[in-house]
Design a protein around this motif. Structure first.
Motif, PDB file in Angstrom:
ATOM      1  N   LEU A   7       0.719  -1.381  -0.151  1.00  9.60           N
ATOM      2  CA  LEU A   7       0.043  -0.260   0.333  1.00  9.60           C
ATOM      3  C   LEU A   7       0.787   1.262   0.119  1.00  9.60           C
ATOM      4  O   LEU A   7       2.130   1.253   1.255  1.00  9.60           O
ATOM      5  CB  LEU A   7      -0.910  -0.104   1.021  1.00  9.60           C
ATOM      6  N   ALA A   8       0.763   1.662  -1.205  1.00 10.18           N
ATOM      7  CA  ALA A   8       1.804   3.870  -1.182  1.00 10.18           C
ATOM      8  C   ALA A   8       0.882   4.736  -1.018  1.00 10.18           C
ATOM      9  O   ALA A   8      -0.372   4.326  -1.346  1.00 10.18           O
ATOM     10  CB  ALA A   8       2.077   3.802  -2.587  1.00 10.18           C
ATOM     11  N   LEU A   9       1.516   5.192  -0.305  1.00  8.79           N
ATOM     12  CA  LEU A   9       0.314   6.236   0.655  1.00  8.79           C
ATOM     13  C   LEU A   9       1.088   7.377  -0.071  1.00  8.79           C
ATOM     14  O   LEU A   9       2.440   7.719  -0.091  1.00  8.79           O
ATOM     15  CB  LEU A   9       0.174   5.745   2.053  1.00  8.79           C
ATOM     16  N   ASP A  10       0.160   8.572  -0.058  1.00 11.42           N
ATOM     17  CA  ASP A  10       0.803  10.010   0.149  1.00 11.42           C
ATOM     18  C   ASP A  10       2.479  10.052   0.737  1.00 11.42           C
ATOM     19  O   ASP A  10       2.350  10.189   1.987  1.00 11.42           O
ATOM     20  CB  ASP A  10       0.009  11.335   0.008  1.00 11.42           C
ATOM     21  N   GLY A  11       3.156  10.564  -0.537  1.00 13.14           N
ATOM     22  CA  GLY A  11       4.884  11.286   0.230  1.00 13.14           C
ATOM     23  C   GLY A  11       5.826   9.670   1.016  1.00 13.14           C
ATOM     24  O   GLY A  11       6.450   9.846   1.402  1.00 13.14           O
ATOM     25  N   VAL A  13       8.076   6.590   1.078  1.00 12.57           N
ATOM     26  CA  VAL A  13       9.583   6.630   0.639  1.00 12.57           C
ATOM     27  C   VAL A  13      10.306   5.823  -0.471  1.00 12.57           C
ATOM     28  O   VAL A  13       9.886   4.788   0.368  1.00 12.57           O
ATOM     29  CB  VAL A  13      10.477   6.612   2.065  1.00 12.57           C
ATOM     30  N   PRO A  14      10.584   5.224  -1.490  1.00 11.77           N
ATOM     31  CA  PRO A  14      10.686   5.276  -2.722  1.00 11.77           C
ATOM     32  C   PRO A  14      11.662   4.376  -2.105  1.00 11.77           C
ATOM     33  O   PRO A  14      11.160   3.039  -2.925  1.00 11.77           O
ATOM     34  CB  PRO A  14      11.341   6.104  -3.797  1.00 11.77           C
ATOM     35  N   PHE A  15      12.246   4.360  -1.478  1.00 14.38           N
ATOM     36  CA  PHE A  15      13.568   2.905  -1.196  1.00 14.38           C
ATOM     37  C   PHE A  15      12.250   1.766  -0.224  1.00 14.38           C
ATOM     38  O   PHE A  15      12.947   0.339  -1.570  1.00 14.38           O
ATOM     39  CB  PHE A  15      14.534   3.150  -0.441  1.00 14.38           C
ATOM     40  N   GLU A  16      12.324   2.359   0.104  1.00 14.41           N
ATOM     41  CA  GLU A  16      11.101   0.846   1.444  1.00 14.41           C
ATOM     42  C   GLU A  16      10.447   0.380   0.160  1.00 14.41           C
ATOM     43  O   GLU A  16       9.842  -0.405   0.506  1.00 14.41           O
ATOM     44  CB  GLU A  16      10.485   1.968   2.742  1.00 14.41           C
ATOM     45  N   LEU A  17       9.119   1.663  -0.797  1.00 16.90           N
ATOM     46  CA  LEU A  17       8.333   1.246  -1.398  1.00 16.90           C
ATOM     47  C   LEU A  17       9.116  -0.412  -2.132  1.00 16.90           C
ATOM     48  O   LEU A  17       7.610  -0.878  -3.047  1.00 16.90           O
ATOM     49  CB  LEU A  17       7.502   1.852  -1.778  1.00 16.90           C
ATOM     50  N   GLY A  18      10.201  -0.601  -2.846  1.00 14.65           N
ATOM     51  CA  GLY A  18      10.199  -1.111  -3.116  1.00 14.65           C
ATOM     52  C   GLY A  18      11.070  -2.479  -2.996  1.00 14.65           C
ATOM     53  O   GLY A  18      11.768  -3.192  -3.483  1.00 14.65           O
ATOM     54  N   ILE A  19      11.255  -2.110  -1.637  1.00 12.21           N
ATOM     55  CA  ILE A  19      11.915  -3.777  -0.761  1.00 12.21           C
ATOM     56  C   ILE A  19      10.972  -5.101  -1.101  1.00 12.21           C
ATOM     57  O   ILE A  19      11.179  -5.631  -1.047  1.00 12.21           O
ATOM     58  CB  ILE A  19      12.200  -3.535   0.608  1.00 12.21           C
ATOM     59  N   ARG A  46      -5.014   6.139  -8.066  1.00  8.58           N
ATOM     60  CA  ARG A  46      -4.667   7.041  -8.676  1.00  8.58           C
ATOM     61  C   ARG A  46      -2.919   7.359  -8.331  1.00  8.58           C
ATOM     62  O   ARG A  46      -2.407   6.814  -7.174  1.00  8.58           O
ATOM     63  CB  ARG A  46      -4.863   8.504  -7.899  1.00  8.58           C
ATOM     64  N   PRO A  47      -2.067   8.479  -8.852  1.00  4.67           N
ATOM     65  CA  PRO A  47      -0.774   8.142  -9.027  1.00  4.67           C
ATOM     66  C   PRO A  47      -0.854   8.509  -7.453  1.00  4.67           C
ATOM     67  O   PRO A  47      -0.895   9.695  -7.010  1.00  4.67           O
ATOM     68  CB  PRO A  47       0.193   9.293 -10.361  1.00  4.67           C
ATOM     69  N   VAL A  48       0.636   8.523  -6.712  1.00  2.00           N
ATOM     70  CA  VAL A  48       1.206   9.120  -5.507  1.00  2.00           C
ATOM     71  C   VAL A  48       2.621   9.509  -5.156  1.00  2.00           C
ATOM     72  O   VAL A  48       3.049   9.163  -5.700  1.00  2.00           O
ATOM     73  CB  VAL A  48       1.317   7.623  -4.179  1.00  2.00           C
ATOM     74  N   ARG A  49       2.326  10.692  -4.894  1.00  2.00           N
ATOM     75  CA  ARG A  49       3.430  11.648  -4.520  1.00  2.00           C
ATOM     76  C   ARG A  49       4.624  10.728  -3.598  1.00  2.00           C
ATOM     77  O   ARG A  49       4.097  10.081  -2.922  1.00  2.00           O
ATOM     78  CB  ARG A  49       3.447  12.887  -3.812  1.00  2.00           C
ATOM     79  N   THR A  50       6.098  11.058  -4.621  1.00  2.00           N
ATOM     80  CA  THR A  50       6.497  10.375  -3.081  1.00  2.00           C
ATOM     81  C   THR A  50       7.101  11.299  -2.512  1.00  2.00           C
ATOM     82  O   THR A  50       7.207  12.612  -2.652  1.00  2.00           O
ATOM     83  CB  THR A  50       7.676   9.599  -4.077  1.00  2.00           C
ATOM     84  N   ASP A  51       8.645  11.218  -1.470  1.00  2.36           N
ATOM     85  CA  ASP A  51       8.939  11.831  -0.241  1.00  2.36           C
ATOM     86  C   ASP A  51      10.214  12.639  -1.459  1.00  2.36           C
ATOM     87  O   ASP A  51      11.159  13.326  -1.057  1.00  2.36           O
ATOM     88  CB  ASP A  51       9.754  11.845   0.489  1.00  2.36           C
ATOM     89  N   ALA A  52      10.274  12.423  -2.919  1.00  6.19           N
ATOM     90  CA  ALA A  52      11.268  12.114  -3.976  1.00  6.19           C
ATOM     91  C   ALA A  52      11.106  13.230  -4.928  1.00  6.19           C
ATOM     92  O   ALA A  52       9.980  13.794  -4.360  1.00  6.19           O
ATOM     93  CB  ALA A  52      11.854  11.136  -4.028  1.00  6.19           C
ATOM     94  N   PRO A  74       4.573   0.583   4.034  1.00  2.28           N
ATOM     95  CA  PRO A  74       6.297   1.486   3.787  1.00  2.28           C
ATOM     96  C   PRO A  74       5.785   2.187   4.560  1.00  2.28           C
ATOM     97  O   PRO A  74       4.364   2.905   4.064  1.00  2.28           O
ATOM     98  CB  PRO A  74       6.970   1.564   2.203  1.00  2.28           C
ATOM     99  N   PRO A  75       6.916   3.264   4.997  1.00  3.53           N
ATOM    100  CA  PRO A  75       6.705   4.455   5.726  1.00  3.53           C
ATOM    101  C   PRO A  75       6.689   5.479   4.111  1.00  3.53           C
ATOM    102  O   PRO A  75       6.902   5.780   3.436  1.00  3.53           O
ATOM    103  CB  PRO A  75       8.606   4.778   5.964  1.00  3.53           C
ATOM    104  N   SER A  76       5.913   6.929   5.468  1.00  3.59           N
ATOM    105  CA  SER A  76       6.068   7.537   4.327  1.00  3.59           C
ATOM    106  C   SER A  76       5.967   9.025   5.537  1.00  3.59           C
ATOM    107  O   SER A  76       5.979   8.897   6.325  1.00  3.59           O
ATOM    108  CB  SER A  76       3.825   7.771   4.198  1.00  3.59           C
ATOM    109  N   HIS A  77       6.576  10.663   4.585  1.00  3.87           N
ATOM    110  CA  HIS A  77       6.667  11.062   5.491  1.00  3.87           C
ATOM    111  C   HIS A  77       5.604  12.660   5.165  1.00  3.87           C
ATOM    112  O   HIS A  77       5.308  13.098   5.745  1.00  3.87           O
ATOM    113  CB  HIS A  77       7.483  12.037   4.717  1.00  3.87           C
ATOM    114  N   ALA A  78       4.117  11.689   4.733  1.00  2.00           N
ATOM    115  CA  ALA A  78       3.100  12.414   4.824  1.00  2.00           C
ATOM    116  C   ALA A  78       1.870  12.357   5.717  1.00  2.00           C
ATOM    117  O   ALA A  78       1.019  13.052   5.751  1.00  2.00           O
ATOM    118  CB  ALA A  78       2.252  13.235   3.371  1.00  2.00           C
TER     119      ALA A  78
END
Length: 321
Positions: A7-11, A13-19, A46-52, A74-78
Motif C-alpha cells: 500500500l503506497a500512501l501519499d509521501g 519513501v521510494p526505497f522502502e516501497l520497492g523492498i 491514482r498516482p502517488v507522490r513520493t518524498d522524492a 511502507p513509511p510515508s513522510h506525509a
C-alpha cells in the motif's frame, strides 16, 4: 501463490516501497516457479507522490488488499497528522478493515504508525525507526514498543526499523515461509546478508565501523572453513601473522565485535543452516558447527534464540517443505 499487496500512501519513501517487490519477487521454488506475486496499490488507484522529486503510478486501488495474503505498509513522510495524534483518514481505515483476518500485516519503519492508529498493534510488541520510537510509545500507549531491535515478528503482525531493516524483515518472511535455502538465494541476488536476527540492536545504538581494505578478511575466511575445529584466539592471530593483542584490536576495529563474539555468531549461523538443510542429529550439528556437544548447542540456542535446536528445525524444515 502467496499474494503480497503493497500500500503506497501519499509521501511514500521510494526505497522502502520497492523492498517487497525486490525481495519477494526474487523468491522461486526449486523447479523455478515464483513463490509470491507482488502488486502495489494506492488508496484510490491514482498516482502517488513520493518524498522524492517524482510520483509513481500504480495499477490498483485499495480493493487489492481484500485478496492479499500479506499486506505491506511502507513509511510515508506525509502522515504528519498521525504523529500529532490525529485519527486515520476514513479511506485508510476502511482499506485496513478490508484486509482478511488470516492475512499478515507488515509495517516497514514508520508504517507502524498506521497500524498503531488503527488499533492493530494494541497489546502487541512492535518496533519502528529509532528516531520515532519514543513518539510511537507516547501516542499509542497500548503498543509494547521495543526501540532496540531490527524487526519484530508477532505472528500475523510484523514491524521493522528503518530502511535496510525492511529488507531483513522481508527476508525473514521468505525464510519463515520457504526455508533458509530460498531466502539465501534471494539474499545472494540482492548482495545482502541472508540473516540478521530481529533481536539485533538497531545500529544507532551500537555502530559497527566499516572495514578498511582487505584487513583480516583472509583470516576470517580461513576461520569460516574451520568452524568445527577448536579455534583459539592464538590460532587466529597466528594465521594473520600478528600478536594476539594487535590482532584483537584490529579485528574489533574492522568488525565491531571481538574475535570470540564473531566466532560464536558464525558457528550459530552454521548450526542454523545445518538444522534447516540437513537431517544430521543435533549432536552431529554441534560438532560440525564447533560447539562440541549437543548440550552446548542447546544452551547457545536458548540464550540467542529462546528456542531449542529441535524446535528451530521443526519450524524451518516445515516451512521449507
Amino acid at each position: 501463490m502467496h499474494r503480497v499487496a503493497v500500500l503506497a500512501l501519499d509521501g511514500v519513501v521510494p526505497f522502502e516501497l520497492g523492498i517487497p517487490a525486490r525481495i519477494f519477487g526474487l523468491a522461486y521454488s526449486a523447479s523455478g516457479e515464483p513463490l509470491y506475486s507482488v502488486a502495489t496499490c494506492s488508496l484510490d488507484g491514482r498516482p502517488v507522490r513520493t518524498d522524492a522529486d517524482f510520483t509513481i503510478s500504480v495499477e490498483h486501488d485499495a480493493s487489492l488488499l481484500a485478496s492479499a495474503d500479506t499486506v505491506v505498509i511502507p513509511p510515508s513522510h506525509a502522515l504528519g497528522a498521525l504523529r500529532d495524534g490525529e485519527p486515520l483518514p476514513d479511506a485508510l481505515r476502511d482499506a485496513l478493515r478490508s484486509v482478511r483476518p488470516e492475512a499478515r500485516l507488515v509495517a516497514i519503519c514508520t508504517g507502524a504508525f498506521v497500524l498503531a492508529a488503527a488499533g492493530l498493534l494494541d497489546r502487541r510488541p512492535a518496533t519502528t525507526h529509532w528516531r520515532e520510537a519514543d513518539l510511537l510509545r507516547r501516542l499509542f500507549t497500548a503498543v509494547r514498543v521495543d526501540p532496540d531491535v531490527l524487526y519484530v515478528d508477532d505472528g500475523d503482525v510484523l514491524t521493522s526499523a528503518g530502511v535496510t531493516a525492511g529488507i531483513d524483515l522481508c527476508l525473514h518472511l521468505v525464510r519463515r515461509d520457504h526455508g533458509s535455502e530460498v531466502a539465501a538465494q534471494v539474499a545472494r541476488i540482492c548482495v545482502t546478508p541472508p540473516w540478521r536476527d530481529g533481536g539485533q540492536a538497531q545500529y544507532v545504538r551500537r555502530p559497527v565501523p566499516e572495514e578498511r581494505g582487505n584487513g583480516l578478511a583472509a583470516t576470517r575466511a580461513w576461520a569460516l572453513e574451520r568452524l568445527g575445529d577448536p579455534l583459539t584466539l592464538a590460532d587466529l592471530a597466528a594465521h594473520a601473522g600478528l600478536g594476539v593483542r594487535t590482532f584483537t584490536r584490529n579485528f574489533r576495529a574492522e568488525t565491531g565485535v571481538s574475535p570470540g563474539q564473531w566466532l560464536a555468531e558464525q558457528r550459530l549461523d552454521l548450526a542454523r543452516h545445518l538444522l534447516e538443510a540437513t537431517d544430521l542429529p543435533v549432536d552431529a550439528v554441534a560438532r560440525r558447527a564447533g560447539f562440541g556437544t549437543g548440550a552446548a548447542l542447546r544452551q547457545r540456542f536458548r540464550a540467542a534464540l529462546d528456542v531449542s535446536p529441535q524446535t528451530y528445525r521443526r519450524t524451518f524444515r516445515t516451512a521449507a517443505a
